[in-house]
Design an enzyme around this catalytic site. Sequence first.
Site, PDB file in Angstrom:
ATOM      1  N   ASP A  45       0.790  -1.237   0.000  1.00  0.00           N
ATOM      2  CA  ASP A  45       0.000   0.000   0.000  1.00  0.00           C
ATOM      3  C   ASP A  45       0.820   1.283   0.000  1.00  0.00           C
ATOM      4  O   ASP A  45       0.301   2.358   0.287  1.00  0.00           O
ATOM      5  CB  ASP A  45      -0.948   0.043   1.225  1.00  0.00           C
ATOM      6  N   HIS A  58      30.872   5.727  -5.389  1.00  0.00           N
ATOM      7  CA  HIS A  58      29.422   5.770  -5.196  1.00  0.00           C
ATOM      8  C   HIS A  58      29.074   5.373  -3.758  1.00  0.00           C
ATOM      9  O   HIS A  58      28.206   4.534  -3.515  1.00  0.00           O
ATOM     10  CB  HIS A  58      28.703   4.853  -6.206  1.00  0.00           C
ATOM     11  N   ASP A 106      28.766  15.015  -2.574  1.00  0.00           N
ATOM     12  CA  ASP A 106      28.288  15.055  -3.964  1.00  0.00           C
ATOM     13  C   ASP A 106      26.772  15.009  -3.864  1.00  0.00           C
ATOM     14  O   ASP A 106      26.192  13.958  -3.569  1.00  0.00           O
ATOM     15  CB  ASP A 106      28.845  13.854  -4.740  1.00  0.00           C
ATOM     16  N   ASP A 162      24.029  19.131  -9.898  1.00  0.00           N
ATOM     17  CA  ASP A 162      24.999  18.095  -9.515  1.00  0.00           C
ATOM     18  C   ASP A 162      26.282  18.794  -9.082  1.00  0.00           C
ATOM     19  O   ASP A 162      27.035  19.274  -9.921  1.00  0.00           O
ATOM     20  CB  ASP A 162      25.229  17.181 -10.728  1.00  0.00           C
ATOM     21  N   HIS A 195      37.643   8.100 -13.258  1.00  0.00           N
ATOM     22  CA  HIS A 195      36.356   8.388 -13.937  1.00  0.00           C
ATOM     23  C   HIS A 195      36.520   9.547 -14.920  1.00  0.00           C
ATOM     24  O   HIS A 195      37.548  10.207 -14.949  1.00  0.00           O
ATOM     25  CB  HIS A 195      35.255   8.677 -12.917  1.00  0.00           C
ATOM     26  N   HIS A 238      29.661  14.704 -17.558  1.00  0.00           N
ATOM     27  CA  HIS A 238      28.544  14.020 -18.235  1.00  0.00           C
ATOM     28  C   HIS A 238      27.490  15.073 -18.532  1.00  0.00           C
ATOM     29  O   HIS A 238      27.456  16.144 -17.908  1.00  0.00           O
ATOM     30  CB  HIS A 238      27.980  12.901 -17.354  1.00  0.00           C
ATOM     31  N   HIS A 283      22.433  11.943 -15.208  1.00  0.00           N
ATOM     32  CA  HIS A 283      23.281  11.550 -16.338  1.00  0.00           C
ATOM     33  C   HIS A 283      22.371  11.661 -17.551  1.00  0.00           C
ATOM     34  O   HIS A 283      21.678  10.727 -17.917  1.00  0.00           O
ATOM     35  CB  HIS A 283      23.819  10.121 -16.182  1.00  0.00           C
ATOM     36  N   GLU A 297      34.127  17.734 -13.367  1.00  0.00           N
ATOM     37  CA  GLU A 297      34.320  17.118 -12.058  1.00  0.00           C
ATOM     38  C   GLU A 297      35.579  16.264 -11.928  1.00  0.00           C
ATOM     39  O   GLU A 297      35.495  15.049 -11.757  1.00  0.00           O
ATOM     40  CB  GLU A 297      33.093  16.271 -11.699  1.00  0.00           C
ATOM     41  N   TYR A 339      41.766  10.277  -5.875  1.00  0.00           N
ATOM     42  CA  TYR A 339      41.361   9.327  -4.824  1.00  0.00           C
ATOM     43  C   TYR A 339      42.565   8.455  -4.493  1.00  0.00           C
ATOM     44  O   TYR A 339      43.000   7.670  -5.330  1.00  0.00           O
ATOM     45  CB  TYR A 339      40.180   8.480  -5.293  1.00  0.00           C
ATOM     46  N   ARG A 368      37.020  15.528  -4.791  1.00  0.00           N
ATOM     47  CA  ARG A 368      36.402  15.814  -6.088  1.00  0.00           C
ATOM     48  C   ARG A 368      35.816  17.212  -6.001  1.00  0.00           C
ATOM     49  O   ARG A 368      35.299  17.610  -4.948  1.00  0.00           O
ATOM     50  CB  ARG A 368      35.314  14.778  -6.425  1.00  0.00           C
ATOM     51  N   GLU A 388      33.168  19.506  -8.308  1.00  0.00           N
ATOM     52  CA  GLU A 388      32.250  19.355  -9.446  1.00  0.00           C
ATOM     53  C   GLU A 388      31.321  20.546  -9.569  1.00  0.00           C
ATOM     54  O   GLU A 388      30.666  20.942  -8.609  1.00  0.00           O
ATOM     55  CB  GLU A 388      31.400  18.082  -9.266  1.00  0.00           C
TER      56      GLU A 388
HETATM   57 CA    CA Z   1      28.078  14.209  -9.083  1.00  0.00          CA
END
Ligand code: CA
Length: 466
Positions: free
Chosen positions: A36, A240, A257, A268, A347, A351, A358, A413, A417, A434, A436
């Site tokens: 529900d 992530h 982030d 972002d 990375h 993007h 994204h 960004e 690391y 980072r 960004e």
């Molecule tokens: Ca980001």
Amino acid sequence: MLPFDTRRHRLAETMRAHGGGVAIAFTAPEVARNRDSEYPYRWDSYFYYLTGFPEPEAAVVLVADGASSESILFCREKNEEREIWDGFRFGPGAARERFGFDRSLPFSNLDDELPKLLADRPALWYALGSDEALDARVHRWLGAVRAQARAGVAAPAQAFDLRAILDEMRLVKDEHEIATMRRAAQISAAAHVRAMRATRPGCHEYEIEAELLHEFRRNGSQFPAYGSIVASGRNACVLHYRGNDARLADGELLLIDAGCELDGYASDITRTFPVSGRFSGPQRALYEIVLEAQRAAIDATRPGARFVEPHDAAVRVLAQGMIDCGLLAGSLDGVIESGAYKRFYMHRTGHWLGMDVHDCGDYREPGAPAPAAAASLGADATTAVPAAGTQAAPADSGKPWRVLAPGMVLTVEPGIYVRAADDVPAPYRDIGIRIEDDALVTASGCEIITADAPKRVDDIEALMRG
Ligand code: CA
């Protein structure tokens, strides 16, 4: 004129340029979270882009023929009982007037109406293969049209991937979108400022996350644009990271982030700052490298540049910095050539950003829209090459990278690391950084729409002292 109207007209023009036909876009279904109780509702981005219509159980049909076109919304009917429990529904009549469709019909009529609308049209434009149940439904409509072949009725002989056209349109933002994205960026920047002010040793990552959410929501944002990452110390080396439950220790950095979604548009932002309010020497050394890399990438973000140029500019600065501080040995060209820098920067530098965090849009130059694979339409359809995909092409596809143009929005960004390891200089171990921002490509360069979130060392330290 509503921006949605303008977009439907542009879509109809493109369809006409390919011989015309019928386009169909469905909105997203509601999704159960548990008994529900549903996940907060978020419409489908393509559907909303063409309609602005916020309710579930809806579809838009666009018929483009000759010089004319017709837009038809299918939506839920008014229902007093359901509205008492779940809230207001426009119903077809009010929806047609409010959102500017030529016609509006009950959603329950879809299966009766679509075979009629598809009869004798040259082509179908639809997000083929995105949802099995919807694909099956479209197949049934086409089957119903083909069943009338003896009566002289023809089914569409071609199918195009509607997403390929809409992706191209969505890649370059219109004025309405840019205004919304600027506002979303400002709210997110204010949230990062609030988070910096609230941060102190001993509090938890989730307490800082709560500050972000508070600032998003109090400014009218409906949702976070994605799961906020609030990562202290070594957690910042998890790209992530989702835990958001560690205690902030004096002497660590905090990487955040996070960005809000406002009226369907994402922002972002990443900022990295010291929990204590003051960077240590090694933290500052790495931070300045990332900041310089971002400056170089932003300088490379301008009309006429290829999508990959900001990334290449950032990588050169990052790799040189890694050599200078002893994380890597060798020459700059050698470290870039071998990819050794990827151990600490794994990375991409950006993007597309828009309705989806994204966002859609090919990262390579597209070909002409091609008919989708015939198999998905059944035996009557012509055999043709697959449609241009909506995913980023693999790096070795050989197609040239997309040329940036005014109105495109992308993130910038870079990061570093440094996971703890014996061969890493001790002062840099477990530091993740980072920075960004969101860049709107303009006629002469780019506008950083997230600039209200401080990122210079002095500005961050002054804010946190304040
Ligand atoms: Ca980001």
